[in-house]
Motif scaffolding. Structure first.
Motif, PDB file in Angstrom:
ATOM      1  N   ASP A 520       2.894   4.969  55.762  1.00 35.07           N
ATOM      2  CA  ASP A 520       4.266   4.609  55.407  1.00 35.07           C
ATOM      3  C   ASP A 520       5.236   5.020  56.518  1.00 35.07           C
ATOM      4  OD1 ASP A 520       6.047   3.666  53.094  1.00 35.07           O
ATOM      5  OD2 ASP A 520       6.942   5.607  53.572  1.00 35.07           O
ATOM      6  N   TYR A 521       4.995   6.185  57.108  1.00 37.75           N
ATOM      7  CA  TYR A 521       5.845   6.693  58.188  1.00 37.75           C
ATOM      8  C   TYR A 521       5.820   5.745  59.387  1.00 37.75           C
ATOM      9  CZ  TYR A 521       7.894  10.308  61.250  1.00 37.75           C
ATOM     10  OH  TYR A 521       8.702  11.025  62.105  1.00 37.75           O
ATOM     11  N   HIS A 522       4.625   5.271  59.740  1.00 36.61           N
ATOM     12  CA  HIS A 522       4.510   4.388  60.904  1.00 36.61           C
ATOM     13  C   HIS A 522       4.920   2.953  60.573  1.00 36.61           C
ATOM     14  CE1 HIS A 522       2.261   7.752  62.646  1.00 36.61           C
ATOM     15  NE2 HIS A 522       2.482   7.184  63.818  1.00 36.61           N
ATOM     16  N   HIS A 523       4.740   2.541  59.340  1.00 40.69           N
ATOM     17  CA  HIS A 523       5.178   1.199  58.958  1.00 40.69           C
ATOM     18  C   HIS A 523       6.683   1.046  59.134  1.00 40.69           C
ATOM     19  CE1 HIS A 523       5.499  -2.541  56.666  1.00 40.69           C
ATOM     20  NE2 HIS A 523       6.532  -1.995  56.041  1.00 40.69           N
ATOM     21  N   HIS A 524       7.430   2.084  58.789  1.00 40.46           N
ATOM     22  CA  HIS A 524       8.888   2.030  58.902  1.00 40.46           C
ATOM     23  C   HIS A 524       9.384   2.410  60.298  1.00 40.46           C
ATOM     24  CE1 HIS A 524       8.593   2.324  54.411  1.00 40.46           C
ATOM     25  NE2 HIS A 524       9.562   1.428  54.517  1.00 40.46           N
ATOM     26  N   GLY A 525       8.470   2.692  61.220  1.00 38.68           N
ATOM     27  CA  GLY A 525       8.870   2.995  62.589  1.00 38.68           C
ATOM     28  C   GLY A 525       9.529   4.345  62.766  1.00 38.68           C
ATOM     29  N   HIS A 526       9.313   5.262  61.811  1.00 40.10           N
ATOM     30  CA  HIS A 526       9.939   6.584  61.938  1.00 40.10           C
ATOM     31  C   HIS A 526       9.394   7.357  63.132  1.00 40.10           C
ATOM     32  CE1 HIS A 526      12.041   5.871  58.303  1.00 40.10           C
ATOM     33  NE2 HIS A 526      11.026   6.071  57.473  1.00 40.10           N
ATOM     34  N   HIS A 527       8.176   7.028  63.577  1.00 40.79           N
ATOM     35  CA  HIS A 527       7.612   7.725  64.730  1.00 40.79           C
ATOM     36  C   HIS A 527       8.412   7.412  65.991  1.00 40.79           C
ATOM     37  CE1 HIS A 527       5.839   3.730  64.613  1.00 40.79           C
ATOM     38  NE2 HIS A 527       5.431   3.853  65.875  1.00 40.79           N
ATOM     39  N   ARG A 528       9.133   6.282  65.991  1.00 38.28           N
ATOM     40  CA  ARG A 528       9.962   5.944  67.147  1.00 38.28           C
ATOM     41  C   ARG A 528      11.362   6.537  67.026  1.00 38.28           C
ATOM     42  NH1 ARG A 528       7.510   0.893  65.926  1.00 38.28           N
ATOM     43  NH2 ARG A 528       5.841   0.354  67.416  1.00 38.28           N
ATOM     44  N   THR A 529      11.897   6.548  65.821  1.00 37.83           N
ATOM     45  CA  THR A 529      13.282   7.026  65.638  1.00 37.83           C
ATOM     46  C   THR A 529      13.365   8.531  65.411  1.00 37.83           C
ATOM     47  OG1 THR A 529      13.141   6.540  63.263  1.00 37.83           O
ATOM     48  CG2 THR A 529      14.009   4.813  64.702  1.00 37.83           C
ATOM     49  N   SER A 530      12.352   9.112  64.750  1.00 36.55           N
ATOM     50  CA  SER A 530      12.413  10.540  64.403  1.00 36.55           C
ATOM     51  C   SER A 530      11.447  11.394  65.193  1.00 36.55           C
ATOM     52  CB  SER A 530      12.129  10.726  62.899  1.00 36.55           C
ATOM     53  OG  SER A 530      13.074  10.022  62.118  1.00 36.55           O
ATOM     54  N   GLY A 531      10.386  10.789  65.698  1.00 39.23           N
ATOM     55  CA  GLY A 531       9.406  11.559  66.454  1.00 39.23           C
ATOM     56  C   GLY A 531       8.051  11.560  65.775  1.00 39.23           C
ATOM     57  N   SER A 532       7.131  12.298  66.351  1.00 38.45           N
ATOM     58  CA  SER A 532       5.760  12.356  65.867  1.00 38.45           C
ATOM     59  C   SER A 532       5.704  12.779  64.398  1.00 38.45           C
ATOM     60  CB  SER A 532       4.951  13.351  66.715  1.00 38.45           C
ATOM     61  OG  SER A 532       3.722  13.662  66.105  1.00 38.45           O
TER      62      SER A 532
END
Length: 668
Positions: A520-532
């Protein structure tokens, strides 16, 4: 009917006086007291001897050396105990103390829940114990008593040293085998001052060591109650003088010792009694069983273990810390007779008490039979417990203390049961949410052969199935967050996070559901906006569950991160014959996502140094993942044809075919 009323109605018996009678009837107290008197007369650190054919060892500690070292400070300080009896942190400045009591310092499962309070003990006791522990004789004793039943015991200040010795022995035993049962150790103290703060009490409960400590306190002894006063108001010469009063007169020194004993003799006994009664009463009034971890009042010290409240009528055992405070106040505030005796007599009466209590149990047990309606067994038990501790409910002068003590004995029973009842209710709720977990397991099995449930959830395959699984994921997360909230609030047993049922249930939930959270974290692209995910997106519950699992020593445990723990587990455990039902690294898919991003970045990297660093990290992950696969510590969905891991392996193999990459990899 509310829960409290229901629990009280269900309470058929009060066992405080029964446990006290059982203890008083055994030879334990008499033998312990004999060892205490031998240690006090000998004056050096400790004496020991074997009983029961050598299967049990009694070790008596003397408080004389502690009293002698404190005598000068008590005189120079004008009698105040701010320095002599100030609390010092075990994990603070003294590295040796931190190592000796490492499990206690590290026992707090969540630093945020401890309000920043470090585990602290009385300065004088710690100083004397550290000096004693450095002696060859004591180290030799520790080696001799391994594997035997041990009773550490001490009177007055010797009791605090005995308690530290018992804690140290329990700590080194648990460190050598973290999940082995606690060794057969018992600490019996007589008239001992309070040793540590609320954080120490919590840590002992979490380590399940509360039952290893038995503190015998007579009805009017001032020493076990004196440290309820703020340290700067504690008349240190009283505790020091009481200890030196037990020392044979012919061996007493002059100078500071004489000054302290003279000052103790000249102390206004009524003023001393009022001082203690006021401060113990303040703590008793401020403490609330609904929030037992709140430390209020001027004193940092709180009791731990079981307290045996003694009088000529018998003994009552109380193990709830808040109820102990209430009973210490109630018994001290009630005078059994106008000639209750001097403070010195009350502090030195334990030898007489341990001899007389068994006689009273045989001769003074009586049945009260009259025409009045029979009272419930529970109320009768409370009355017997009050009488055994020295409070006669039939005497008008004791009416207020008896009423308060009766209330607290009843309330402590409810409070002692409530965490266990909450745990039982949670176990029922855990069973009720099993269908949520089963739905996710079914979803996983559905996609195991194609792309794995991680990628199916990330790509939102089969929207209806996704919606149902996502709802179940949220419900499970809410349940476990509620569990942790209750644990933080002290509403669950202190050792909850060490109970195999809950550690295993939390681990299974984590291995099953955390991959969906990562997806879910990677689907919403949070790894790009919030970090690892692992540093910025991981829920607190998973970090705690990792800690629970590592403490259980089921993953190699010593490593601080999941990777090192998993590698240690893979290397040391028996190889699986088939793939695991769930991938044993809960963050495996987050590592795969990072590896895929690193591979993509390496393709376009022109800086040689940067490329070399990225290739080294990718090669490290390749070794790690191959070991997991080879040891079958992954689920079959990891190897599905369209899984992110399978795609990464293909991308990585293509990257390794490039000439400059192949050349660099040969250097590693």
């Amino acid at each position: 009917m509310d829960d409290a009323a229901g629990e009280e109605e269900a309470s058929m018996f009060e066992t405080s006086h029964v446990l006290g009678a059982l203890l008083a009837s055994s030879p334990l107290l008499a033998r312990s007291w004999d060892r205490c008197t031998a240690a006090t007369a000998a004056a050096p650190g400790f004496v020991h001897g074997e009983e029961d054919g050598g299967s049990k060892v009694y070790v008596g500690f003397s408080g004389v050396q502690a009293a002698l070292s404190a005598a000068g400070a008590a005189v120079a300080g004008g009698g105040g105990g701010a320095d002599v009896f100030a609390p010092v942190g075990l994990g603070g400045g003294d590295a040796a103390a931190g190592r000796m009591f490492a499990p206690l310092v590290a026992a707090e499962p969540d630093p945020a829940a401890a309000a920043g309070e470090p585990v602290a003990v009385q300065a004088l006791a710690l100083q004397c114990f550290l000096k004693l522990c450095g002696s060859p004789d004591f180290q030799m004793l520790l080696n001799e008593i391994r594997g035997k039943a041990v009773v550490f015991t001490g009177h007055s200040l010797g009791g605090t040293i005995a308690a530290l010795a018992a804690l140290h022995f329990l700590c080194i035993s648990s460190s050598s085998s973290p999940w082995a049962p606690a060794p057969p150790v018992l600490c019996v103290t007589f008239g001992s001052p309070l040793l540590g703060n609320e954080a120490l009490s919590r840590a002992i409960l979490r380590e399940r060591w509360g039952g290893n400590f038995c503190h015998v306190v007579s009805q009017h002894d001032v020493v076990p109650r004196l440290l309820f006063c703020p340290p700067d108001t504690v008349p240190a010469h009283i505790i020091v003088g009481m200890q030196l009063h037990q020392w044979p007169a012919r061996t007493r020194q002059t100078g500071a010792v004489t000054t302290v004993t003279m000052r103790m003799a000249d102390t206004d006994k009524d003023a001393l009694r009022q001082l203690i009664q006021r401060h113990v009463g303040t703590v008793a009034m401020e403490q609330k069983l609904a929030a037992p971890d709140e430390t209020t009042g001027g004193s940092p010290y709180r009791p731990f273990g079981t307290y045996v409240l003694c009088s000529p009528e018998g003994a009552a055992c109380v193990d709830n810390a808040t109820a102990v405070v209430q009973m210490l106040y109630a018994t001290f505030a009630s005078r059994s007779s106008p000639s209750a005796g001097s403070p010195e007599a009350a502090h030195s009466c334990y030898g007489e008490l341990v001899l007389k209590m068994p006689q009273h149990l045989l001769l003074k047990r009586r049945l009260c039979v009259d025409d009045a309606p029979a009272t419930p067994n529970y109320d009768d038990g409370v009355s017997l417990a009050l009488e055994a501790s020295g409070i006669d409910a039939m005497v008008r002068a004791h009416a207020m203390e008896a009423s308060t003590a009766r209330q607290w004995l009843k309330t402590s029973k409810r409070a002692g049961r409530r965490p266990s009842l909450n745990s039982a209710r949670l176990a029922t709720q855990l069973g009720r949410i099993t269908p949520c977990r089963a739905q996710i397991e079914w979803y996983k099995a559905l996609f195991d052969a194609e792309m794995g449930y991680y990628d199916a959830f990330k790509q939102r395959r089969s929207p209806r199935k996704y919606s149902k699984v996502n709802l179940n994921r949220i419900k499970l997360g809410q349940f476990w967050d509620r569990v942790l909230t209750m644990l933080d609030a002290g509403q669950l047993p202190h050792d909850f996070h060490r109970r195999a049922k809950w550690v295993n249930a939390a681990r299974f939930y984590q291995l099953l559901v955390e991959p969906l959270d990562i997806a879910d974290y990677h689907h919403h692209g949070h790894h790009r906006t919030s970090g690892s995910y692992m540093t910025h997106g991981r829920e607190r519950r998973y970090e705690l569950f990792d800690r629970w699992w590592q403490e259980k020593a089921c993953t190699g445990g010593a490593g601080g991160d999941v990777t090192s723990s998993m590698l240690a587990a893979s290397a040391s455990s028996r190889r699986r014959s088939k793939y695991a039902g769930l991938t044993q690294d809960p963050c495996f898919w987050a590592r795969v996502e990072e590896a895929r991003e690193q591979t993509e970045s390496a393709r376009g990297e022109r800086d040689v140094a940067e490329l070399a660093m990225k290739l080294e990290e990718l090669q490290e992950f390749e070794r790690y993942s191959r070991e997991l696969v080879a040891s079958k510590e992954v689920s079959v969905d990891v190897l599905a044809p369209q899984s992110s891991y399978t795609l990464w392996v293909e991308e990585w193999n293509q990257l390794k075919l490039r000439d400059e990459v192949r050349t660099m990899l040969l250097r590693f």
